[in-house]
Design an enzyme around this catalytic site. Structure first.
Site, mmCIF file in Angstrom:
data_model
loop_
_atom_site.group_PDB
_atom_site.id
_atom_site.type_symbol
_atom_site.label_atom_id
_atom_site.label_comp_id
_atom_site.label_asym_id
_atom_site.label_seq_id
_atom_site.Cartn_x
_atom_site.Cartn_y
_atom_site.Cartn_z
ATOM 1 N N LYS A 38 14.563 13.270 16.192
ATOM 2 C CA LYS A 38 14.375 14.241 15.104
ATOM 3 C C LYS A 38 13.010 14.908 15.221
ATOM 4 O O LYS A 38 12.117 14.401 15.918
ATOM 5 C CB LYS A 38 14.477 13.518 13.759
ATOM 6 N N ARG A 137 15.175 5.181 -1.545
ATOM 7 C CA ARG A 137 15.243 6.582 -1.100
ATOM 8 C C ARG A 137 16.718 6.893 -0.892
ATOM 9 O O ARG A 137 17.504 6.732 -1.804
ATOM 10 C CB ARG A 137 14.360 6.767 0.149
ATOM 11 N N TYR A 269 -16.204 29.723 9.036
ATOM 12 C CA TYR A 269 -15.893 29.998 7.627
ATOM 13 C C TYR A 269 -16.689 29.098 6.694
ATOM 14 O O TYR A 269 -16.780 27.886 6.915
ATOM 15 C CB TYR A 269 -14.417 29.730 7.346
ATOM 16 N N MET A 317 -7.578 29.177 11.500
ATOM 17 C CA MET A 317 -6.143 29.178 11.776
ATOM 18 C C MET A 317 -5.848 29.110 13.272
ATOM 19 O O MET A 317 -4.960 28.374 13.717
ATOM 20 C CB MET A 317 -5.499 30.448 11.186
HETATM 21 C C1 PLP Z 1 12.570 8.402 11.524
HETATM 22 C C2 PLP Z 1 13.517 7.300 11.299
HETATM 23 C C3 PLP Z 1 13.568 6.217 12.193
HETATM 24 C C4 PLP Z 1 12.577 6.018 13.303
HETATM 25 O O1 PLP Z 1 11.372 5.474 12.797
HETATM 26 P P1 PLP Z 1 10.176 5.044 13.758
HETATM 27 O O2 PLP Z 1 9.265 4.297 12.866
HETATM 28 O O3 PLP Z 1 9.592 6.304 14.281
HETATM 29 O O4 PLP Z 1 10.757 4.223 14.853
HETATM 30 C C5 PLP Z 1 14.571 5.284 12.002
HETATM 31 N N1 PLP Z 1 15.447 5.394 10.979
HETATM 32 C C6 PLP Z 1 15.407 6.408 10.096
HETATM 33 C C7 PLP Z 1 16.396 6.460 8.996
HETATM 34 C C8 PLP Z 1 14.435 7.375 10.216
HETATM 35 O O5 PLP Z 1 14.392 8.385 9.330
#
Ligand code: PLP
Length: 373
Positions: A38, A137, A269, A317
Site C-alpha cells: 500500500k 478501528r 523564510y 516548498m
Molecule cells: C499497513 C498494514 C500492515 C503492515 O504493517 P507494518 O507494520 O508496516 O508491517 C498490516 N496490516 C494492516 C491492516 C495494515 O494496514
C-alpha cells in the site's frame, strides 16, 4: 547519472527481495508472508516492488484501496492474490470483484452486499472477514454467534480469511497485544465450532514478526515496514529483533547553488537562521513538497561529500539550505543525500518527531524512483 534531476530516490529491489526471503525464513513454512505494498510500497514504488516480490514467490500482496489493487492488476499482476485491507466503501465492491481482488469485510451487513454481487455474477466470492479484536478501528465486533449467523445467511460468500490488526505490537511490556490475540483466537475457535473454518487466519504485521509474537503468526503475517528494511521502534524492554533486514531506499537531491555569506545575515523564510560566522551555504533542490519535513527547519541533517551537515533556516516548498562552510569543494550539481545509510528514516523521524513509516511515505510522488535492480 540523473544529472537533470533535482531530487530522486534510488530503490534497491534486491534489498527488498532479500528482506522478503529473510522474513519468510524467520516465520517458517507454515506461515505465509503477505507483502504490504500500500501507499506506493511505503514510498518505494508500488508496481515495481510488487512485480519483484511476485517474482520472489510472494503468495499475497495487500493494499489499502480498491484503486491500488486495480493498479496492480492493470500493471499485469494477474495470478497473485491481492487483499484490499481497508476499503469499506460499497461504491468499490463491484470493482473489487471485477479485478479479482479479495475484499476485507468490515461490517456484517456488507456480507449480504457481496452475496448479492456474487449471485448476480453466478458464482461465489471469497472474502477475508476482519474482526475488531480490541484496536477500536476497522472490523466487526468480535461476537462469533452474530458472525456465524450472518455468514450462514450468505451462502455465496466464502470466508477464506479471518483477520484482525494489532494496535500495540511494539509496546513492551503491554497487555493489549496478548488480549487481542486471545480475543482473535477465541473468535476463530468459536467460528470453527459453528463450522466456519477460514483457511487463513492473520493478525500480525511487522511488529509481531520482528518481536517474535509467535502466537500471532498463525497462517499468515502481513508485513510492510520490515520488507523495506526497518523495524517498528519499540517502546519499553522489547526482545531483540528476530529479523535481519536492510533499508532499500536512498533519497538524494542536488546542489543548485553555492554561495558565501558574511556573518550576521539571515537565511531563508522568516530569517529563522542568522549566520554566526562567515558561512558557505548550499541551496539544494528538495523541500517540503518533495517530502522534506518542515519540522526539520533549523535542525535537519543531510550528507554532502560524505559528511553530515546541518540544514539552515526554514525548509521551503522546493528547496532547503545547508551549511557547507566546513567542507571544501561542494559545487553546483553535486549529489546530497537526504536519507541514506548513515542517516536513515529512523534517524530523520526522531529529529522530526515522527516514525519511520511517515518518513518513507512522505517522499512525494514528484520524486522519481530509480531502480537499482
Ligand atoms: C499497513 C498494514 C500492515 C503492515 O504493517 P507494518 O507494520 O508496516 O508491517 C498490516 N496490516 C494492516 C491492516 C495494515 O494496514
Amino acid at each position: 547519472m540523473n544529472d537533470q534531476l533535482r531530487s530522486w530516490a534510488e530503490v534497491s529491489l534486491d534489498r527488498i527481495a532479500a528482506n522478503f526471503r529473510n522474513i519468510r525464513a524467520v516465520v517458517g513454512p507454515r506461515t505465509a508472508v503477505a507483502c504490504v505494498v500500500k501507499s506506493e510500497a511505503y514510498g518505494h514504488g508500488m508496481v515495481a516492488v510488487a512485480k519483484r516480490l511476485v517474482a520472489e514467490g510472494a503468495p499475497w500482496l495487500t493494499v489499502t484501496s480498491t484503486q491500488e489493487g486495480m493498479e496492480l492488476r492493470q500493471a499485469g499482476i494477474q495470478d497473485t492474490h491481492v487483499l484490499v485491507m481497508a476499503d469499506a466503501l460499497r461504491a468499490n465492491f463491484a470493482s473489487m470483484l471485477d479485478y479479482r481482488l479479495t475484499p476485507a469485510v468490515h461490517d456484517l451487513a456488507d456480507l449480504a452486499v457481496f452475496n448479492e454481487l456474487a449471485l448476480a455474477r453466478g458464482g461465489r466470492v471469497r472474502v477475508h472477514l476482519k474482526v475488531d479484536s480490541g484496536m477500536g478501528r476497522l472490523g466487526v465486533a468480535a461476537d462469533a454467534r452474530a458472525i456465524a449467523e450472518a455468514v450462514r445467511a450468505c451462502p455465496n460468500v466464502e470466508i477464506e480469511g479471518l483477520m484482525s490488526h494489532l494496535a500495540s505490537s511494539s509496546d513492551f511490556p503491554g497487555t493489549q497485544t496478548g488480549q487481542q490475540v486471545q480475543t482473535f483466537t477465541r473468535v476463530a475457535r468459536e467460528l470453527a465450532g459453528a463450522g466456519i473454518r477460514p483457511s487463513l487466519r492473520h493478525i500480525s504485521a511487522s511488529g509481531g514478526v520482528v518481536y517474535g509474537l509467535r502466537d500471532a503468526w498463525l497462517d499468515m503475517v502481513r508485513v510492510g515496514l520490515s520488507l523495506y528494511g526497518y523495524v517498528p521502534s519499540a517502546s519499553g524492554p522489547a526482545p531483540a529483533s528476530l529479523i535481519d533486514v536492510k533499508p532499500a531506499l536512498v533519497w538524494k537531491t542536488r546542489v543548485l547553488s553555492v554561495k558565501e555569506l558574511p556573518a550576521g545575515v539571515p537565511v531563508g523564510y522568516g530569517a529563522r537562521h542568522i549566520t554566526e560566522r562567515p558561512a558557505r551555504i548550499a541551496v539544494v533542490g528538495a523541500g517540503y513538497a518533495d517530502g522534506v519535513f518542515r519540522q526539520l527547519s533549523c535542525r535537519g541533517l543531510v550528507c554532502a561529500a560524505g559528511v553530515w551537515v546541518p540544514m539552515l533556516g526554514a525548509v521551503s516548498m522546493d528547496m532547503c539550505t545547508i551549511d557547507v562552510t566546513d567542507i571544501a569543494g561542494v559545487k553546483q550539481g553535486d549529489e546530497v543525500e537526504l536519507l541514506g545509510e548513515g542517516f536513515n528514516a529512523d534517524n530523520i523521524a526522531a529529529l522530526a518527531g515522527t516514525i519511520s513509516y511517515e518518513m518513507l511515505c512522505a517522499v512525494s510522488p514528484r520524486v522519481p524512483r530509480v531502480y537499482l535492480g
